[in-house]
Every structure is written in structure tokens, then in C-alpha cells.
Write an enzyme that holds these catalytic residues in place. Structure first.
Site, short mmCIF file in Angstrom:
data_model
loop_
_atom_site.label_atom_id
_atom_site.label_comp_id
_atom_site.label_asym_id
_atom_site.label_seq_id
_atom_site.Cartn_x
_atom_site.Cartn_y
_atom_site.Cartn_z
N ASP A 1 4.87 0.34 -24.25
CA ASP A 1 4.99 -1.11 -24.19
C ASP A 1 5.27 -1.62 -25.59
OD1 ASP A 1 4.91 -3.70 -23.23
OD2 ASP A 1 2.75 -3.89 -23.57
N CYS B 1 -6.52 2.44 23.93
CA CYS B 1 -6.91 3.23 22.77
C CYS B 1 -8.31 3.82 22.95
CB CYS B 1 -6.89 2.37 21.50
SG CYS B 1 -5.28 1.67 21.09
#
Length: 691
Positions: A495, A19
Site C-alpha cells: 500500500d 425437507c
């Protein structure tokens, strides 16, 4: 001549040497770049020719090959901004600074959010940059600390406003003389009397406008202060010139505009005072949330229990939480059993039973059992801190319309100054040739009336006040953009607990005599459970005198047992009665009927004999049916969401006129809410609270 710059970039996503080699080769292929990438330190050291490439190009190249460049975020409080031109200028300067990926400056909250590369710059350099353009900044303070600062600032502004008003009032009277031919004492029309009153307003109270104008002009910008300073100074100094002419010629009738400069400054101060109060009221919402946090924690250190500040608690600490105390931080139960009032987070009024391995939310209240818990999250990672961060981000975010206003404000001031100059030229040349005074008055009018206050402040102030008021009512917006888009809603999810219902249980039914109610309420007085509190409140309303309890025992998940004056009292569910072999007779059908209505019903027994039923429910808000009806009339689809069982949910929904219900807490994560009006497409739905 080659100009070489040096930078150190933090790299994310590297897993092996391949990498780091890949990134290094990619960067070295760029024109004018020499790079070394270290896998161990996860950093890239880069030398680059700034004439051939930039750090932004290097960053993009790294991201294009599948890795990331480490960025940090700074939150700053910014001081000295007076209008949208100020915030726009700071934002532009910061976004041009090397290492800054993105900067957003919010005038209303007086904050700056900067994402930057720590290898190229730091918070100190960013603050110095802000200071260089004439403002001040420091790392963001806690909401409570900021509120104290705001209160002092508002007090100072109020004092200035009072003094300015007292000095301006006599000058304002002189304006009425010209308008309505009123008669006032001669002293009011004396030019030097007016001069004495106007001078402190202009140069002491109004000095802030000169300072702001100087700082902006020095750094190549222009803001509202420039307009105010120019307009009021023109009026003041022309009036002074007119007053000076009376010295050589006492018979001369001067044309004075002292009242114009003083009134303009006073009115602007009044506007700023109202603006500051609006900001302060919104900050109160954050302070209220901060006040919910526990201040201390009982921690086990070296085998001993000690009290420490909640800021000193670390992940992995073992804490003791006793009944009635706030749970200091997020964690899990490792010993003991209790019930916890989580209404401040969930809105559910009934405490949640907690056993070993159950999760705990910081700042919720431990009701009736001593527990030992292990800390899993502290500081900014806790649930309450996340909520506070959402509110802060929403108030600091910019809606699309606000960004447009900021762009316009950036060009507004210079354009206004040019228009004022043109107005003066046109007036003195064509409208009233050779007449200096009318031309000056026209130019002043353009300067002071065209202040971009409304343009730059109205939008962010409305967003901040709106999100702040919403937070006080339990409504959280992720940002100004979402607030702006609420007119596009097709469905609303409500709710149940605390929204449609009151969020506080009340006794709805009681079958039994007065003696039974007295024993029941006396027994429940020893419990901190909301259902018990509802029963005690009901008995108090019935003028029932409570008696002393000799013995009390809470039976988790079943009910309570108490001894009063030799009588054994049991209050609880069917299982409790079965365990004590108590026959409830025909009460079963009555129990079922109450449960179908969404009520919590409890059986009562005295000395082994069934004595009645008490039913408790979270009753519907009086305003809920009408509010839901009005939402439907606006063409919105209303859906109720609850963790209650299906039967209870349907009973509540039927009473308020809601057709679509989503119940059962266990199913909520899997349920996909779809609006019928959106033809099956999953919609973003806004949670609302009804007051």
C-alpha cells in the site's frame, strides 16, 4: 443389551415440510436410529443405539442429504498447562467428548477453541471435562482483562525466580569448587547447609512441578512436569540420603547433588519467565487495538441526547458525533457533513469527506463537522472487532509444523522415562557395574535434559510473537499456516500511504513572502485538517509568529476563508479562486507541475489578490527505496496499490523504483492482481509494512 442414547440436533437449510420429511426418513433408515424432525423448531430429536451408530455418523448423514447441523463455538482460556504434552492431552480428551466436532488447544496463547453441537454438550460440560484431566478453564476474557491477569502472573513468577536464584547461588558456588578447585568457606560444603537451601527450592518454589506431574499421571498422561519432578527428586533424595549417612559417620565424605536439583528448577523457572514475558508482549498488540475503541456514545433516546457505554448501543440507534470525537460503532451518515480520519483502518492520512448515506467505521475520528449517524454494526461485528478477531485467530492457529511437534510431544515424555530407566540399568550393569551413584546421575541427566520444552514451545511461541509483532506494524496474517508459507511468495503488494510514504503530509514547496506565510499559517491554525497541520508545522519551523484569527470558515471540498486583522485570506483550489473572481495569472502551469509530482497544491489569495502557492505531499520514507530494492534482489516482484489517482501513484512509484502500479479506488474491486512470475496465475499476496 441395547444402549440407547438421546440427542437433539439443530438443523439448518430446511425450507418446507418436504425437507423435514426427507431428513426424518433418511435417519430412520439408519440401523439403530429413531428420529423425529420438526420444521418449526428446526430440530431433530434422535434416539440411537451407540453400539450400531454414532452421533458423528448421524451428522454426516444429514450433511450428505444437503442440510447442515447447527454448531456453536466456544473460546476458552485454559490454565495450568506447562508443555506441549499438556495441550495435546486436553485436545485429545475434548475431541473424544460426545458433541465436540473439533477442538484445538494452543499452549502459547493458553486458549482452546471448540466447535460443538449444542444439543449434545455445552460450555460448562467442556470446562468440567478440562478440569477432570487436571487443568482449569473459563470463558475467554477480553484481551485487556487477560493482560492484567498475565501481568500478575509474571510478577509472581519473577518473585519466585528471585527467591530461587538467591537460594541457589551458594549451591552453584559448590559446583565451581568441584570444577576449578576453588576455596570457599567450609559452611558452603556442609551437607545440612545445602539441605536447608535446597529444600525450599525443591518443595515450595518447585511444588508446581509436583502438582502438574500428579494431575497428569492421575489421568493417564505425562508431561514436562513429570520429567522435572522425577529428575530433581532423584537428585534431592539421593543427596539427603548421603547427608544422613554423615550422622553415624562424621568422617564420611558425602556425594551431594543438592545443587543439581536447585539449579535445574531455577533454570526452568527462568525459561518460563522469559516465555511468559514473550506472551505478554504479544498480548499487548491486542490491548493496543482494543484501546482504539470508543468507550462512550452520544445516543438519541426519547428525543434526548444521552451518553451511554458503547456496549449498550444497538443496531438502528441514532448517534450524535461531534468534531474531534471517535465514531463509536460502524454506521452511516443520516444528517450533516464532515471529514473523517480513517487512517487507523486504511492508513490514508487525508480525511475522507462524508455526506448523507456515507459509511462510517467505528473508532475512526470525526474531524470537523457534527453529524448524526445510524448504527449498522455493533460489538463483534464492527470492522475493528473483525481485525482483533483475525489477530487472535492467527495467534491461536496451528501451523502444520506445530501440529507435527504436538504429535511428537504426546509420545515424547513416556519414551524419555523409558530411556532414563534403560540408561540406569545399562550404566549399573555394564558401564560401571555395581556403582549406583554414576548410574543415577546418568538417568537424571536424561530426564532433565530431554524436557520437551523447546520442541513444544519454540514453534507456537515463534508464531505468536511473529504475528503479534506483525500486528503492531500493521501486518495481519490469517493464521500460522500462512506465516509458515511466506517463503513461497513471488510477488509483494505494498500500500502507498503509510507503507511507502510516511502517512503524514509535509510542506514541500511554498512560493510567497514571509507575510503571506504568516497569514496562511495563522488562518490554517483554526483547521484540524492534516494539510492545515502540515502548513502550521512548516511555519513554526521557519520561526514565523502566528497571529489571532478574527473569523474562520471551512468551505468543504474547496478550502478555507479567514479574516485576520481586517485582511481576507483565501486558501484552496482553482474553483475557490474562480468563485471569488481572483486571477491566478501564470500559476496554472506551476499547479500542474506540482500535481504531476503527486503533491496537493493550494492557491493563496489576500484581499482579492493572488499571493502564492503552497504544495503539500505525503513524503516517501527514507527507508522505502532501499527496502524495495532489497525485495527485488530477493527475486520478488513489487507492486504498489493505492486509491490515489494514476498520476500521483506513478510519481511516487518512480521515486522508489516500483514498475507495476494499481491506482484509483474505484477500480480496486475489479482489478485482478497477477504475478508475472506465476505465468498468469492469480497469487495470494501478502501485505507488508516497512518501518
Amino acid at each position: 443389551m441395547r444402549k440407547t442414547n438421546h440427542a437433539t440436533l439443530g438443523i439448518t437449510g430446511m425450507t418446507c415440510a418436504a425437507c423435514s420429511n426427507h431428513i426424518e426418513k433418511t435417519l430412520n433408515k439408519m440401523d439403530g436410529v429413531e428420529a423425529q424432525v420438526n420444521l418449526t423448531t428446526e430440530k431433530a430429536t434422535v434416539d440411537y443405539d451407540s453400539e450400531k451408530t454414532s452421533i458423528e455418523d448421524i451428522t454426516k448423514k444429514i450433511e450428505n442429504v444437503g442440510y447442515g447441523v447447527l454448531m456453536e463455538k466456544a473460546e476458552l482460556d485454559v490454565f495450568g498447562m506447562t508443555c506441549a504434552a499438556c495441550s495435546t492431552r486436553i485436545e485429545k480428551v475434548l475431541n473424544k467428548q460426545d458433541g465436540v466436532k473439533h477442538a484445538t488447544v494452543n499452549l502459547t496463547t493458553e486458549t482452546a477453541s471448540i466447535e460443538y453441537n449444542p444439543g449434545l454438550t455445552d460450555t460448562k460440560a467442556i470446562i468440567d471435562k478440562i478440569k477432570n484431566v487436571g487443568y482449569d478453564a473459563k470463558p475467554k476474557a477480553e484481551a485487556a482483562e487477560k493482560q492484567t491477569h498475565k501481568e500478575k502472573e509474571i510478577k509472581n513468577m519473577k518473585m519466585k525466580l528471585i527467591v530461587s536464584t538467591v537460594l541457589t547461588a551458594p549451591l552453584l558456588i559448590t559446583m565451581l569448587v568441584h570444577l576449578f578447585n576453588m576455596t570457599v568457606p567450609d559452611i558452603f560444603m556442609n551437607p545440612w547447609f545445602q539441605f536447608v537451601l535446597a529444600t525450599p527450592v525443591q518443595f515450595i518454589i518447585g511444588w508446581q512441578f509436583y502438582v502438574g506431574a500428579y494431575k497428569n499421571l492421575k489421568n493417564g498422561g505425562a508431561n514436562m512436569d513429570v520429567l522435572v519432578a522425577l529428575g530433581t527428586s532423584a537428585a534431592y533424595f539421593y543427596s539427603f540420603y548421603e547427608a544422613f549417612r554423615t550422622i553415624d559417620n562424621p568422617a564420611y565424605m558425602p556425594h551431594l547433588y543438592f545443587e543439581t536439583s536447585a539449579v535445574i528448577i531455577t533454570l526452568i523457572l527462568f525459561g518460563k519467565y522469559l516465555e511468559a514475558r514473550a506472551k505478554s508482549q504479544t498480548t499487548n498488540a491486542l490491548s493496543s487495538l482494543l484501546n482504539l475503541q470508543a468507550k462512550e456514545a452520544r445516543v438519541i433516546r426519547n428525543g434526548e441526547e444521552i451518553m451511554i457505554s458503547v456496549e449498550e448501543v444497538v443496531v438502528g440507534d441514532r448517534l450524535i458525533v461531534k468534531p474531534g470525537e471517535k465514531i463509536p460503532v460502524d454506521g452511516r451518515v443520516v444528517k450533516g457533513r464532515t471529514s473523517v480520519d480513517e487512517s487507523m483502518i486504511t492508513g490514508e492520512s487525508i480525511p475522507i469527506e462524508k455526506e448523507v448515506d456515507a459509511s462510517l467505521i467505528g473508532s475512526t475520528i470525526n474531524k470537523n463537522g457534527s453529524i448524526e449517524m445510524e448504527t449498522t454494526k455493533v460489538g463483534k461485528d464492527t470492522a475493528l472487532a473483525s481485525i482483533i478477531k483475525i489477530v487472535e485467530d492467527a495467534q491461536g492457529s496451528k501451523a502444520p509444523i506445530q501440529r507435527l511437534a504436538d504429535v511428537i510431544s504426546g509420545y515424547f515424555v513416556p519414551i524419555v522415562v523409558v530411556i532414563a530407566i534403560l540408561t540406569f540399568i545399562v550404566w549399573i550393569t555394564f558401564v560401571q557395574p555395581g556403582q549406583f551413584e554414576p548410574a543415577l546421575v546418568a538417568a537424571i541427566a536424561v530426564l532433565v535434559i530431554a524436557c520437551p520444552c523447546a520442541l513444544g514451545l519454540a514453534t507456537p511461541t515463534s508464531i505468536m510473537v511473529g504475528t503479534g509483532k506483525a500486528a503492531e506494524s500493521g501486518i495481519l496474517f490469517k493464521g500460522g499456516e500462512h506465516l509458515e508459507r511466506t517463503h513461497q511468495l513471488e510477488a509483494i503488494v505494498l500500500d502507498k500511504t503509510g507503507t511507502i510514504t510516511k502517512g503524514k503530509p509535509e510542506v514541500t514547496n511554498f512560493t510567497g513572502d514571509e507575510e503571506t506565510l504568516q497569514l496562511l499559517a495563522s488562518a490554517e491554525k483554526g483547521s484540524e485538517h492534516p494539510l492545515a497541520e502540515a502548513i502550521v508545522a512548516y511555519a513554526t519551523e521557519q520561526d514565523i509568529d502566528l497571529v489571532e484569527v478574527d473569523d474562520f470558515n471551512a468551505i468543504p471540498g474547496h478550502g478555507i476563508e479567514a479574516t485576520i486583522s481586517g485582511n481576507n485570506i483565501l486558501v484552496g483550489n482553482r474553483k475557490l479562486m474562480q468563485d471569488h473572481q481572483i486571477e491566478v495569472g501564470g500559476a496554472e502551469q506551476e499547479l500542474v507541475d506540482y500535481e504531476v509530482e503527486g503533491k496537493t497544491a493550494m492557491l493563496i489569495a489576500v484581499d482579492g489578490q493572488y499571493r502564492g502557492i503552497v504544495a503539500v505531499a505525503d513524503t516517501i520514507k527514507e527507508t522505502a527505496p532501499q527496502a524495495i530494492r532489497e525485495l527485488k534482489e530477493q527475486g520478488l516482484e513489487v507492486i504498489m496499490l493505492t486509491g490515489d489517482n494514476e498520476r500521483t501513484a506513478q510519481a511516487i512509484a518512480k521515486q522508489v523504483g516500483i514498475d507495476q502500479v494499481i491506482a484509483h479506488r474505484c477500480c480496486l474491486k475489479k482489478k485482478r492482481i497477477r504475478s508475472k512470475k506465476s505465468k498468469g496465475r492469480v497469487k495470494r499476496l501478502q501485505w507488508l509494512e516497512m518501518g
